[in-house]
Design an enzyme around this catalytic site. Sequence first.
Site, PDB file in Angstrom:
ATOM      1  N   PHE A   1       0.806  -1.219   0.000  1.00  0.00           N
ATOM      2  CA  PHE A   1       0.000   0.000   0.000  1.00  0.00           C
ATOM      3  C   PHE A   1       0.839   1.268   0.000  1.00  0.00           C
ATOM      4  CE2 PHE A   1       0.828  -0.087   4.543  1.00  0.00           C
ATOM      5  CZ  PHE A   1       0.712   1.231   4.960  1.00  0.00           C
ATOM      6  N   LYS A   2       2.096   1.182   0.450  1.00  0.00           N
ATOM      7  CA  LYS A   2       2.935   2.380   0.511  1.00  0.00           C
ATOM      8  C   LYS A   2       3.167   2.980  -0.881  1.00  0.00           C
ATOM      9  CE  LYS A   2       3.648   1.383   4.907  1.00  0.00           C
ATOM     10  NZ  LYS A   2       4.872   1.138   5.622  1.00  0.00           N
ATOM     11  N   ASP A   3       3.017   2.173  -1.926  1.00  0.00           N
ATOM     12  CA  ASP A   3       3.232   2.674  -3.288  1.00  0.00           C
ATOM     13  C   ASP A   3       2.281   3.814  -3.633  1.00  0.00           C
ATOM     14  OD1 ASP A   3       5.324   0.955  -4.203  1.00  0.00           O
ATOM     15  OD2 ASP A   3       3.870  -0.661  -4.467  1.00  0.00           O
TER      16      ASP A   3
ATOM     17  N   THR B   1       7.809   0.347   3.448  1.00  0.00           N
ATOM     18  CA  THR B   1       8.100   1.749   3.123  1.00  0.00           C
ATOM     19  C   THR B   1       9.392   1.864   2.326  1.00  0.00           C
ATOM     20  OG1 THR B   1       6.921   2.677   5.011  1.00  0.00           O
ATOM     21  CG2 THR B   1       8.675   4.020   4.084  1.00  0.00           C
TER      22      THR B   1
END
Length: 514
Positions: free
Chosen positions: A119-121, A154
């Site tokens: 999800f950090k993308d 991250t």
Amino acid sequence: MNGNSEKSITYSSTRGGQKNLDFRSAVMTGLAHDRGLFVPDSLPEVTAEDLEAWKSLSYKDLAVEVIRKFVKEDQVPYEKLKDIVGRSCDAFRSEDVTPVVEVGGHAIMELFHGPTFAFKDVALQMLGNFFEYFLETGSNGGRLAVLGATSGDTGSAAIYGLRGKKGIDCIILFPNGRVSQIQERQMTTVPDSNIHCVAIDGTFDDCQDIVKASFNDPEFRDKVKLGAVNSINWCRVLAQTTYYFWSYFRVLDKHPEVTKVNYSVPTGNFGDILAGYYARKMGLPIGKLLVAVNENDILHRFFTKGEYHRLGIEKTISPSMDICVSSNFERYLFHLAGNDSTVLAGWMKDFESSKKLTIKGDLLKKAQSDFISGRADTAMTLATIKEYSDKYSYVLCPHSAIGVSVIHQLKEVNFATVCLATAHEAKFPAAVSLAIKPLPTPPKQLSVLASLPTRRSECPNDVKTVQAFMVKCIEERVAEKAGLLGAPNLQKAVMAAAIIAAAAVVVQLVLKRK
């Protein structure tokens, strides 16, 4: 109407030391100089008319509209904002960017369709493009040295968002032996010369402490032009608010009778669920926000007993959540304190000295009205992975499974509840194989990592050592690019950094022996 005459939202530190920064300054500064985090001075309103106008937009167009509520023409021209958002979304394998599916009687929002399958993308592709634009248009004299800490996802997302970016050096710290093999290889196989991966002898919280200490060192911060990619950077939180709006619309597409949507969020550093909190405060009809944690349960203890007490880290199969102090939580505490920076600064001072913050009475009731929480240990996580694989042929990563486990525990399994699937299960084969065998075939982008060469450095858990290493990397790269590595001043700078680093290693070894 592009809002030419409107002013962008400004930002101030939670601890009161810096006030009314513009968006550009808040993003480029990262962590406030008083060790606080930047929060918006006001929140824009999303009206019923906005929701009606936005419900059929593509993800790209929706992201532009959400971000434009905060960022007007005085900060980023409308066409440039569309370009930044468009290029960020184009990095995803799904046109929907964060598609929503229904599994087991509830919704799952898949946040793992970006370059690093996590999800950090979503936020870091966008942050990298904002950094690039701000540097090209005069910030920092065109140079930025990013120092980040990662518990797994991250780091690779930041690296993929910043690799090859002009004027940017990226140094990522990760706890040695405490990320999955694939997570490490996603970082260390990137060959770009502006990327440096550093294994730290310690935990994620140690890495995070080094980052914060470096931001609190004015001489070092100004010398290297320090920038942040962790969720302490407001841009990360802002970028993530979009997918709460997106998933709300997708739930209503199938279930128009739903009035409010609930979200279960696997939570470590509190940034992901904080974006949902802000979306709700802006006017998105969100019902419950479920904080889902593993054995490292400081947030669960806070929301159930009012005890934000720092304990040791327990190593689990969901490493991205193996965090004992949630850095983004300070933003929420600021709002819980009535947006009073004096009260918040007092709380944080006490917490930093005693490792304990306790709230009671009306404050605890207010916190419990904002969030509810649940905890899933390793056995519960594995049971959830196996159940969803066996019943629904859907494989969850160990973090996403915690979010799903919590909605079952709290009896929130319904089509108005969305669980955030934060990573692809193939990033954690060792953990998932404890629940199901054989494993699904991993995506080619992940399976190829085992055959690629790696680059990484190691440093002790020491701020000065890391800072010296960072100076050395920057000086060497700048010198190599300019063809001046033999120049006396740069040679001296590199040699001095190397001497400081060597001395710090010796000190660390001596302390360990004691």
